[in-house]
Motif scaffolding. Structure first.
Motif, PDB file in Angstrom:
ATOM      1  N   THR A  50       0.761  -1.127   0.078  1.00  0.00           N
ATOM      2  CA  THR A  50       0.124   0.195   0.004  1.00  0.00           C
ATOM      3  C   THR A  50       0.661   1.305  -0.139  1.00  0.00           C
ATOM      4  OG1 THR A  50       0.195  -0.096   2.421  1.00  0.00           O
ATOM      5  CG2 THR A  50      -1.928  -0.999   1.275  1.00  0.00           C
ATOM      6  N   ASN A  51       2.358   0.963  -0.073  1.00  0.00           N
ATOM      7  CA  ASN A  51       3.054   2.104   0.221  1.00  0.00           C
ATOM      8  C   ASN A  51       2.810   3.202   1.375  1.00  0.00           C
ATOM      9  OD1 ASN A  51       4.941   1.809  -2.061  1.00  0.00           O
ATOM     10  ND2 ASN A  51       3.127   2.119  -3.256  1.00  0.00           N
TER      11      ASN A  51
ATOM     12  N   SER B  69       2.451  16.114  -2.944  1.00  0.00           N
ATOM     13  CA  SER B  69       3.591  16.238  -3.968  1.00  0.00           C
ATOM     14  C   SER B  69       4.642  15.262  -3.853  1.00  0.00           C
ATOM     15  CB  SER B  69       4.102  17.717  -3.861  1.00  0.00           C
ATOM     16  OG  SER B  69       4.561  17.887  -2.500  1.00  0.00           O
ATOM     17  N   ARG B  70       4.634  14.650  -2.743  1.00  0.00           N
ATOM     18  CA  ARG B  70       5.774  13.596  -2.372  1.00  0.00           C
ATOM     19  C   ARG B  70       5.347  12.261  -2.472  1.00  0.00           C
ATOM     20  NH1 ARG B  70       8.733  17.576  -2.830  1.00  0.00           N
ATOM     21  NH2 ARG B  70       9.027  19.131  -1.305  1.00  0.00           N
ATOM     22  N   ILE B  71       4.350  12.003  -2.936  1.00  0.00           N
ATOM     23  CA  ILE B  71       3.649  10.573  -3.223  1.00  0.00           C
ATOM     24  C   ILE B  71       4.542   9.724  -3.859  1.00  0.00           C
ATOM     25  CG2 ILE B  71       1.965   9.153  -4.457  1.00  0.00           C
ATOM     26  CD1 ILE B  71      -0.165  11.223  -3.622  1.00  0.00           C
TER      27      ILE B  71
ATOM     28  N   GLU C 245       8.996   5.533  -3.817  1.00  0.00           N
ATOM     29  CA  GLU C 245      10.412   5.161  -4.116  1.00  0.00           C
ATOM     30  C   GLU C 245      11.299   4.584  -2.796  1.00  0.00           C
ATOM     31  OE1 GLU C 245      12.709   8.592  -5.006  1.00  0.00           O
ATOM     32  OE2 GLU C 245      14.167   7.180  -6.594  1.00  0.00           O
ATOM     33  N   ILE C 246      10.989   5.469  -1.840  1.00  0.00           N
ATOM     34  CA  ILE C 246      11.887   5.318  -0.516  1.00  0.00           C
ATOM     35  C   ILE C 246      11.101   3.862   0.301  1.00  0.00           C
ATOM     36  CG2 ILE C 246      12.488   6.036   1.658  1.00  0.00           C
ATOM     37  CD1 ILE C 246      12.011   9.124   0.525  1.00  0.00           C
ATOM     38  N   ILE C 247       9.758   3.773   0.178  1.00  0.00           N
ATOM     39  CA  ILE C 247       9.409   2.663   0.727  1.00  0.00           C
ATOM     40  C   ILE C 247       9.614   1.508   0.139  1.00  0.00           C
ATOM     41  CG2 ILE C 247       6.943   1.473   1.356  1.00  0.00           C
ATOM     42  CD1 ILE C 247       6.032   4.430   2.063  1.00  0.00           C
TER      43      ILE C 247
ATOM     44  N   VAL D  16      29.588  -0.986  -3.124  1.00  0.00           N
ATOM     45  CA  VAL D  16      28.328  -1.597  -2.406  1.00  0.00           C
ATOM     46  C   VAL D  16      27.260  -1.308  -3.360  1.00  0.00           C
ATOM     47  CG1 VAL D  16      29.219  -0.762  -0.157  1.00  0.00           C
ATOM     48  CG2 VAL D  16      28.045   0.811  -1.522  1.00  0.00           C
ATOM     49  N   PRO D  17      26.000  -2.163  -3.041  1.00  0.00           N
ATOM     50  CA  PRO D  17      25.109  -1.821  -3.811  1.00  0.00           C
ATOM     51  C   PRO D  17      24.362  -0.549  -3.742  1.00  0.00           C
ATOM     52  CG  PRO D  17      24.526  -3.870  -2.299  1.00  0.00           C
ATOM     53  CD  PRO D  17      25.884  -3.118  -2.023  1.00  0.00           C
ATOM     54  N   GLN D  18      23.490  -0.289  -4.835  1.00  0.00           N
ATOM     55  CA  GLN D  18      22.905   0.960  -4.906  1.00  0.00           C
ATOM     56  C   GLN D  18      21.689   0.956  -4.377  1.00  0.00           C
ATOM     57  OE1 GLN D  18      23.007   2.678  -8.707  1.00  0.00           O
ATOM     58  NE2 GLN D  18      21.941   4.899  -7.957  1.00  0.00           N
ATOM     59  N   THR D  19      21.221   2.133  -3.691  1.00  0.00           N
ATOM     60  CA  THR D  19      19.734   2.289  -3.208  1.00  0.00           C
ATOM     61  C   THR D  19      19.231   3.648  -3.411  1.00  0.00           C
ATOM     62  OG1 THR D  19      18.188   1.807  -1.276  1.00  0.00           O
ATOM     63  CG2 THR D  19      20.289   2.455  -0.833  1.00  0.00           C
ATOM     64  N   VAL D  20      18.170   3.921  -2.952  1.00  0.00           N
ATOM     65  CA  VAL D  20      18.004   5.491  -3.183  1.00  0.00           C
ATOM     66  C   VAL D  20      18.668   6.247  -2.332  1.00  0.00           C
ATOM     67  CG1 VAL D  20      16.106   5.159  -1.382  1.00  0.00           C
ATOM     68  CG2 VAL D  20      15.764   6.882  -3.212  1.00  0.00           C
ATOM     69  N   ASP D  21      18.989   7.621  -2.600  1.00  0.00           N
ATOM     70  CA  ASP D  21      19.977   8.371  -2.175  1.00  0.00           C
ATOM     71  C   ASP D  21      19.711   8.485  -0.421  1.00  0.00           C
ATOM     72  OD1 ASP D  21      17.640   9.870  -2.202  1.00  0.00           O
ATOM     73  OD2 ASP D  21      18.360  11.314  -3.264  1.00  0.00           O
TER      74      ASP D  21
END
Ligand code: M6R
Length: 365
Positions: free
Chosen positions: A32-33, A182-184, A189-191, A326-331
Protein backbone atom coordinates in the motif's frame (compact mmCIF):
# COMPACT_ATOMS: atom_id res chain seq x y z
CA UNK A 1 25.78 -16.26 23.17
CA UNK A 2 28.29 -15.07 20.59
CA UNK A 3 27.57 -18.09 18.38
CA UNK A 4 30.13 -18.43 15.58
CA UNK A 5 31.50 -14.91 16.20
CA UNK A 6 34.60 -13.96 18.18
CA UNK A 7 33.16 -10.74 19.56
CA UNK A 8 29.77 -9.18 20.22
CA UNK A 9 30.66 -6.31 17.90
CA UNK A 10 31.14 -8.71 14.98
CA UNK A 11 27.93 -10.56 15.87
CA UNK A 12 26.00 -7.31 16.04
CA UNK A 13 27.39 -6.12 12.69
CA UNK A 14 26.22 -9.41 11.17
CA UNK A 15 22.77 -9.12 12.78
CA UNK A 16 21.93 -6.04 10.72
CA UNK A 17 20.02 -7.79 7.89
CA UNK A 18 17.72 -9.10 10.62
CA UNK A 19 17.57 -5.98 12.80
CA UNK A 20 16.74 -3.68 9.88
CA UNK A 21 13.99 -6.14 8.99
CA UNK A 22 12.73 -6.14 12.60
CA UNK A 23 12.44 -2.37 12.86
CA UNK A 24 10.23 -2.34 9.74
CA UNK A 25 8.16 -5.42 10.59
CA UNK A 26 4.43 -4.66 10.70
CA UNK A 27 5.19 -0.98 10.04
CA UNK A 28 6.27 -0.66 6.42
CA UNK A 29 3.67 -1.94 3.97
CA UNK A 30 5.13 -2.11 0.48
CA UNK A 31 1.80 -3.19 -1.07
CA UNK A 32 0.00 0.00 0.00
CA UNK A 33 3.13 2.20 0.17
CA UNK A 34 2.27 3.19 3.73
CA UNK A 35 4.20 3.37 6.98
CA UNK A 36 2.07 2.84 10.08
CA UNK A 37 3.71 3.50 13.43
CA UNK A 38 1.46 2.33 16.27
CA UNK A 39 3.51 4.22 18.85
CA UNK A 40 2.76 7.56 17.19
CA UNK A 41 -0.92 6.95 16.25
CA UNK A 42 -2.46 8.96 19.13
CA UNK A 43 -0.24 11.97 18.46
CA UNK A 44 -0.34 12.19 14.67
CA UNK A 45 -2.42 15.40 14.58
CA UNK A 46 0.01 17.28 16.84
CA UNK A 47 3.06 15.79 15.11
CA UNK A 48 1.87 16.72 11.62
CA UNK A 49 1.19 20.27 12.82
CA UNK A 50 4.83 20.79 13.92
CA UNK A 51 6.48 24.05 12.87
CA UNK A 52 9.94 22.63 13.55
CA UNK A 53 11.51 19.28 14.37
CA UNK A 54 14.51 19.05 16.68
CA UNK A 55 16.41 15.78 16.97
CA UNK A 56 18.54 15.38 20.09
CA UNK A 57 21.01 12.55 20.71
CA UNK A 58 24.60 11.68 21.59
CA UNK A 59 27.46 10.34 19.49
CA UNK A 60 26.40 7.47 17.19
CA UNK A 61 22.73 8.19 17.85
CA UNK A 62 23.44 11.82 16.90
CA UNK A 63 25.06 10.62 13.66
CA UNK A 64 21.90 8.70 12.78
CA UNK A 65 19.97 11.99 13.12
CA UNK A 66 22.45 13.72 10.78
CA UNK A 67 21.89 10.84 8.32
CA UNK A 68 18.11 11.28 8.40
CA UNK A 69 17.96 15.10 8.43
CA UNK A 70 18.01 15.70 4.64
CA UNK A 71 15.01 13.48 4.01
CA UNK A 72 13.04 15.24 6.77
CA UNK A 73 13.81 18.57 5.14
CA UNK A 74 12.73 17.27 1.77
CA UNK A 75 9.56 15.47 2.86
CA UNK A 76 8.36 17.79 5.62
CA UNK A 77 9.48 21.19 4.34
CA UNK A 78 9.90 22.66 7.83
CA UNK A 79 13.12 23.55 9.70
CA UNK A 80 14.90 20.50 11.08
CA UNK A 81 17.58 20.90 13.74
CA UNK A 82 19.96 18.19 14.92
CA UNK A 83 21.47 18.73 18.36
CA UNK A 84 24.16 16.94 20.28
CA UNK A 85 22.51 16.49 23.70
CA UNK A 86 25.38 17.87 25.77
CA UNK A 87 25.70 21.00 23.62
CA UNK A 88 21.92 21.44 23.67
CA UNK A 89 21.81 21.49 27.47
CA UNK A 90 24.75 23.90 27.67
CA UNK A 91 22.66 26.51 25.87
CA UNK A 92 19.32 28.07 26.70
CA UNK A 93 17.68 26.86 23.51
CA UNK A 94 14.37 28.34 22.45
CA UNK A 95 11.82 25.53 22.48
CA UNK A 96 8.17 26.22 21.66
CA UNK A 97 4.91 24.36 22.15
CA UNK A 98 4.58 23.69 18.42
CA UNK A 99 8.06 22.10 18.26
CA UNK A 100 8.36 18.34 17.97
CA UNK A 101 11.51 17.01 19.67
CA UNK A 102 12.80 13.54 18.80
CA UNK A 103 15.15 11.86 21.30
CA UNK A 104 17.24 9.07 19.84
CA UNK A 105 19.07 6.63 22.08
CA UNK A 106 20.03 2.96 22.02
CA UNK A 107 19.99 2.59 25.80
CA UNK A 108 17.32 5.16 26.54
CA UNK A 109 19.42 6.08 29.57
CA UNK A 110 22.05 8.56 28.33
CA UNK A 111 22.13 11.28 30.98
CA UNK A 112 22.59 14.27 28.61
CA UNK A 113 19.77 13.10 26.36
CA UNK A 114 17.43 12.62 29.34
CA UNK A 115 18.37 16.07 30.65
CA UNK A 116 17.57 17.62 27.24
CA UNK A 117 14.29 15.70 27.10
CA UNK A 118 13.20 17.08 30.49
CA UNK A 119 14.04 20.60 29.31
CA UNK A 120 11.85 20.15 26.22
CA UNK A 121 8.99 18.68 28.27
CA UNK A 122 9.16 21.71 30.62
CA UNK A 123 8.95 23.99 27.59
CA UNK A 124 5.80 22.28 26.31
CA UNK A 125 7.15 20.55 23.18
CA UNK A 126 5.70 17.26 21.94
CA UNK A 127 8.34 14.56 22.43
CA UNK A 128 9.06 11.35 20.53
CA UNK A 129 11.46 8.64 21.73
CA UNK A 130 13.39 6.48 19.28
CA UNK A 131 14.81 3.94 21.67
CA UNK A 132 16.04 0.35 21.66
CA UNK A 133 15.65 -0.58 25.34
CA UNK A 134 12.01 -0.97 26.22
CA UNK A 135 10.96 0.50 29.54
CA UNK A 136 14.02 2.79 29.63
CA UNK A 137 13.80 6.34 31.01
CA UNK A 138 13.53 8.00 27.59
CA UNK A 139 10.78 5.63 26.46
CA UNK A 140 8.82 6.33 29.65
CA UNK A 141 9.25 10.11 29.64
CA UNK A 142 8.40 10.81 25.97
CA UNK A 143 4.82 11.37 24.76
CA UNK A 144 5.08 8.73 22.08
CA UNK A 145 7.75 6.74 20.27
CA UNK A 146 9.13 4.03 18.07
CA UNK A 147 11.05 1.09 19.48
CA UNK A 148 13.99 -0.23 17.46
CA UNK A 149 13.43 -3.91 18.38
CA UNK A 150 17.11 -4.56 17.62
CA UNK A 151 17.73 -6.79 20.65
CA UNK A 152 20.44 -6.07 23.24
CA UNK A 153 23.60 -4.38 22.03
CA UNK A 154 26.39 -5.83 24.14
CA UNK A 155 29.48 -4.55 22.32
CA UNK A 156 30.55 -1.06 23.37
CA UNK A 157 30.29 0.10 19.75
CA UNK A 158 26.83 0.98 18.52
CA UNK A 159 26.47 -0.78 15.18
CA UNK A 160 23.09 -2.40 14.68
CA UNK A 161 21.41 0.36 16.67
CA UNK A 162 22.78 2.98 14.20
CA UNK A 163 21.16 1.31 11.19
CA UNK A 164 17.92 0.66 13.09
CA UNK A 165 17.77 4.28 14.30
CA UNK A 166 18.35 5.47 10.76
CA UNK A 167 15.51 3.27 9.43
CA UNK A 168 13.21 4.30 12.31
CA UNK A 169 13.86 8.00 11.66
CA UNK A 170 13.17 7.60 7.94
CA UNK A 171 9.95 5.72 8.78
CA UNK A 172 8.84 8.61 11.02
CA UNK A 173 9.49 11.12 8.21
CA UNK A 174 7.48 8.94 5.80
CA UNK A 175 4.63 8.63 8.27
CA UNK A 176 4.47 12.33 9.14
CA UNK A 177 4.58 13.40 5.48
CA UNK A 178 1.78 11.07 4.39
CA UNK A 179 -0.57 13.97 3.64
CA UNK A 180 1.81 15.59 1.16
CA UNK A 181 0.45 14.94 -2.35
CA UNK A 182 3.53 16.34 -4.05
CA UNK A 183 5.71 13.76 -2.30
CA UNK A 184 3.70 10.63 -3.17
CA UNK A 185 6.14 9.31 -5.79
CA UNK A 186 9.21 10.07 -3.69
CA UNK A 187 7.66 8.34 -0.67
CA UNK A 188 6.82 5.26 -2.78
CA UNK A 189 10.38 5.12 -4.08
CA UNK A 190 11.76 5.18 -0.51
CA UNK A 191 9.27 2.65 0.85
CA UNK A 192 10.02 0.20 -1.97
CA UNK A 193 13.78 0.69 -1.45
CA UNK A 194 13.47 0.15 2.32
CA UNK A 195 12.18 -3.37 1.81
CA UNK A 196 15.35 -4.30 -0.14
CA UNK A 197 17.77 -2.97 2.49
CA UNK A 198 18.13 -6.14 4.65
CA UNK A 199 19.25 -8.23 1.65
CA UNK A 200 21.51 -5.47 0.38
CA UNK A 201 23.21 -5.33 3.80
CA UNK A 202 23.86 -9.10 3.42
CA UNK A 203 25.61 -8.33 0.13
CA UNK A 204 27.77 -5.63 1.72
CA UNK A 205 28.82 -8.04 4.48
CA UNK A 206 30.40 -10.19 1.77
CA UNK A 207 33.08 -7.49 1.49
CA UNK A 208 34.63 -8.75 4.73
CA UNK A 209 37.58 -10.66 3.10
CA UNK A 210 38.57 -7.57 1.06
CA UNK A 211 38.25 -5.43 4.16
CA UNK A 212 40.54 -7.73 6.14
CA UNK A 213 43.12 -7.39 3.33
CA UNK A 214 42.67 -3.62 3.27
CA UNK A 215 43.31 -3.47 7.01
CA UNK A 216 46.46 -5.60 6.66
CA UNK A 217 47.85 -3.83 3.59
CA UNK A 218 46.80 -0.21 3.97
CA UNK A 219 45.51 0.64 7.41
CA UNK A 220 47.15 -1.39 10.16
CA UNK A 221 50.24 0.82 10.48
CA UNK A 222 48.42 4.13 10.11
CA UNK A 223 47.97 6.59 12.94
CA UNK A 224 45.39 8.81 11.23
CA UNK A 225 42.51 8.18 8.85
CA UNK A 226 40.24 10.81 7.29
CA UNK A 227 36.68 10.23 6.11
CA UNK A 228 35.13 12.55 3.53
CA UNK A 229 31.40 12.70 2.81
CA UNK A 230 28.86 15.31 1.82
CA UNK A 231 25.08 15.54 1.50
CA UNK A 232 23.50 12.25 2.52
CA UNK A 233 27.00 10.87 3.14
CA UNK A 234 28.24 13.44 5.66
CA UNK A 235 26.77 11.28 8.44
CA UNK A 236 28.66 8.23 7.09
CA UNK A 237 31.91 10.21 7.38
CA UNK A 238 31.10 11.22 10.98
CA UNK A 239 30.15 7.69 11.95
CA UNK A 240 33.21 6.16 10.27
CA UNK A 241 35.48 8.53 12.17
CA UNK A 242 33.78 7.93 15.48
CA UNK A 243 34.05 4.13 15.18
CA UNK A 244 37.71 4.43 14.16
CA UNK A 245 38.56 6.43 17.30
CA UNK A 246 36.38 4.48 19.67
CA UNK A 247 37.24 0.94 18.59
CA UNK A 248 40.51 1.03 16.62
CA UNK A 249 42.18 3.84 18.62
CA UNK A 250 43.14 5.58 15.39
CA UNK A 251 42.92 9.37 15.22
CA UNK A 252 40.21 10.14 12.74
CA UNK A 253 38.09 12.95 11.43
CA UNK A 254 34.82 12.96 9.51
CA UNK A 255 35.00 15.94 7.15
CA UNK A 256 32.55 17.54 4.74
CA UNK A 257 34.04 16.74 1.33
CA UNK A 258 33.77 20.36 0.28
CA UNK A 259 35.81 21.45 3.30
CA UNK A 260 38.79 19.80 1.65
CA UNK A 261 39.57 23.19 0.18
CA UNK A 262 39.29 24.83 3.61
CA UNK A 263 42.36 23.32 5.21
CA UNK A 264 42.24 19.55 4.90
CA UNK A 265 43.97 19.50 1.52
CA UNK A 266 47.13 20.85 3.11
CA UNK A 267 47.65 17.62 5.07
CA UNK A 268 47.05 15.28 2.12
CA UNK A 269 50.13 13.24 1.18
CA UNK A 270 50.74 9.78 -0.24
CA UNK A 271 50.51 8.11 3.17
CA UNK A 272 47.42 9.41 5.00
CA UNK A 273 44.50 7.09 4.14
CA UNK A 274 41.48 9.04 2.91
CA UNK A 275 38.18 7.20 2.75
CA UNK A 276 35.72 8.98 0.44
CA UNK A 277 32.02 8.25 -0.01
CA UNK A 278 31.34 8.45 -3.72
CA UNK A 279 28.11 6.52 -4.16
CA UNK A 280 25.64 7.73 -6.77
CA UNK A 281 23.45 10.70 -5.95
CA UNK A 282 22.84 14.19 -7.28
CA UNK A 283 26.08 15.59 -5.86
CA UNK A 284 28.44 12.83 -6.99
CA UNK A 285 30.03 15.08 -9.69
CA UNK A 286 31.12 17.48 -6.93
CA UNK A 287 32.61 14.57 -4.97
CA UNK A 288 34.50 13.43 -8.09
CA UNK A 289 35.99 16.87 -8.46
CA UNK A 290 37.21 16.86 -4.83
CA UNK A 291 38.69 13.40 -5.32
CA UNK A 292 40.59 14.68 -8.35
CA UNK A 293 42.21 17.31 -6.13
CA UNK A 294 43.31 14.55 -3.73
CA UNK A 295 44.65 12.57 -6.70
CA UNK A 296 46.64 15.58 -7.85
CA UNK A 297 48.47 15.32 -4.52
CA UNK A 298 48.94 11.55 -4.96
CA UNK A 299 46.63 10.93 -2.00
CA UNK A 300 46.14 7.45 -0.56
CA UNK A 301 42.50 6.98 -1.56
CA UNK A 302 39.96 4.38 -0.56
CA UNK A 303 36.68 4.98 -2.37
CA UNK A 304 33.30 3.63 -1.33
CA UNK A 305 31.30 3.51 -4.56
CA UNK A 306 28.43 1.61 -6.12
CA UNK A 307 28.85 -1.81 -7.71
CA UNK A 308 29.98 -1.59 -11.33
CA UNK A 309 31.03 2.08 -11.13
CA UNK A 310 34.03 2.17 -13.46
CA UNK A 311 34.95 5.82 -12.76
CA UNK A 312 37.73 4.99 -10.33
CA UNK A 313 39.41 2.11 -12.14
CA UNK A 314 39.70 4.33 -15.23
CA UNK A 315 41.49 7.13 -13.40
CA UNK A 316 45.19 7.24 -14.22
CA UNK A 317 47.04 7.18 -10.95
CA UNK A 318 50.58 6.36 -9.89
CA UNK A 319 49.08 3.96 -7.35
CA UNK A 320 45.83 2.00 -7.61
CA UNK A 321 42.83 3.48 -5.93
CA UNK A 322 41.28 0.93 -3.58
CA UNK A 323 37.52 0.69 -4.06
CA UNK A 324 34.88 -0.96 -1.92
CA UNK A 325 31.76 -1.49 -4.01
CA UNK A 326 28.35 -1.53 -2.36
CA UNK A 327 24.90 -2.05 -3.92
CA UNK A 328 22.95 1.03 -4.93
CA UNK A 329 19.76 2.15 -3.22
CA UNK A 330 17.81 5.40 -3.15
CA UNK A 331 20.02 8.36 -2.11
CA UNK A 332 18.51 8.88 1.35
CA UNK A 333 19.04 5.21 2.30
CA UNK A 334 22.50 4.73 0.77
CA UNK A 335 24.15 5.53 4.11
CA UNK A 336 22.63 2.35 5.56
CA UNK A 337 24.81 0.35 3.16
CA UNK A 338 27.84 2.65 3.18
CA UNK A 339 28.27 2.43 6.94
CA UNK A 340 28.70 -1.36 6.98
CA UNK A 341 32.27 -1.38 5.48
CA UNK A 342 33.25 1.25 8.08
CA UNK A 343 31.99 -0.90 10.92
CA UNK A 344 33.94 -3.86 9.51
CA UNK A 345 37.09 -1.76 9.01
CA UNK A 346 37.08 -0.47 12.59
CA UNK A 347 36.34 -3.98 13.89
CA UNK A 348 39.11 -5.70 11.91
CA UNK A 349 41.63 -2.99 12.54
CA UNK A 350 41.03 -3.35 16.25
CA UNK A 351 41.29 -7.13 16.08
CA UNK A 352 44.59 -6.94 14.14
CA UNK A 353 45.93 -4.55 16.78
CA UNK A 354 44.89 -6.84 19.61
CA UNK A 355 42.35 -4.40 21.05
CA UNK A 356 39.49 -5.79 23.15
CA UNK A 357 36.77 -4.58 20.79
CA UNK A 358 33.79 -5.21 23.04
CA UNK A 359 35.06 -2.82 25.69
CA UNK A 360 36.42 0.66 25.49
CA UNK A 361 39.35 2.19 27.28
CA UNK A 362 37.23 5.33 27.44
CA UNK A 363 35.03 4.80 30.50
CA UNK A 364 32.49 7.35 29.24
CA UNK A 365 31.60 5.28 26.17
O1 M6R B 1 22.49 4.78 24.33
P1 M6R B 1 22.78 5.99 23.47
O2 M6R B 1 22.49 5.73 22.03
O3 M6R B 1 22.07 7.22 23.95
O4 M6R B 1 24.31 6.24 23.63
C1 M6R B 1 24.94 7.35 23.03
C2 M6R B 1 26.44 7.16 23.02
O5 M6R B 1 26.89 6.96 24.32
C3 M6R B 1 26.81 5.95 22.15
O6 M6R B 1 26.56 6.26 20.81
C4 M6R B 1 28.26 5.55 22.35
O7 M6R B 1 29.13 6.61 22.09
C5 M6R B 1 28.62 4.32 21.54
N1 M6R B 1 29.63 3.59 22.23
C6 M6R B 1 29.12 4.66 20.14
O8 M6R B 1 29.56 3.54 19.44
Amino acid sequence: IKGPYDHFMQKEIYEQPETTENVMRGRVDASTNRVVLGGLENWLTELRRARRIIMVASQTSYNSCVAARPIYEELMEIPINVESASDFIDRDCCIFRNDVCIFVSQSGETADTIHALKYCINNGAVTIGVVNSSGSSISRLTDCGVYLNAGPEKGVASTKSYTSQYVALVMIALCLSEDSVSRIERRKEIIQALTLIPNQIKEVLELEPSIIKLCENELEKQETVFFFGRGFQFASALEGASKMKEISYVYSEGILTDDLKRGALSVVDNVLPIIVFATKDAILPKVVSSVEQIMARKGNLIIICNKGDKTWKQKKQPRNIVTLEVPQTVDCLQGLLNVIPLQLISYWLAVKKGIGVDFSRDPAM
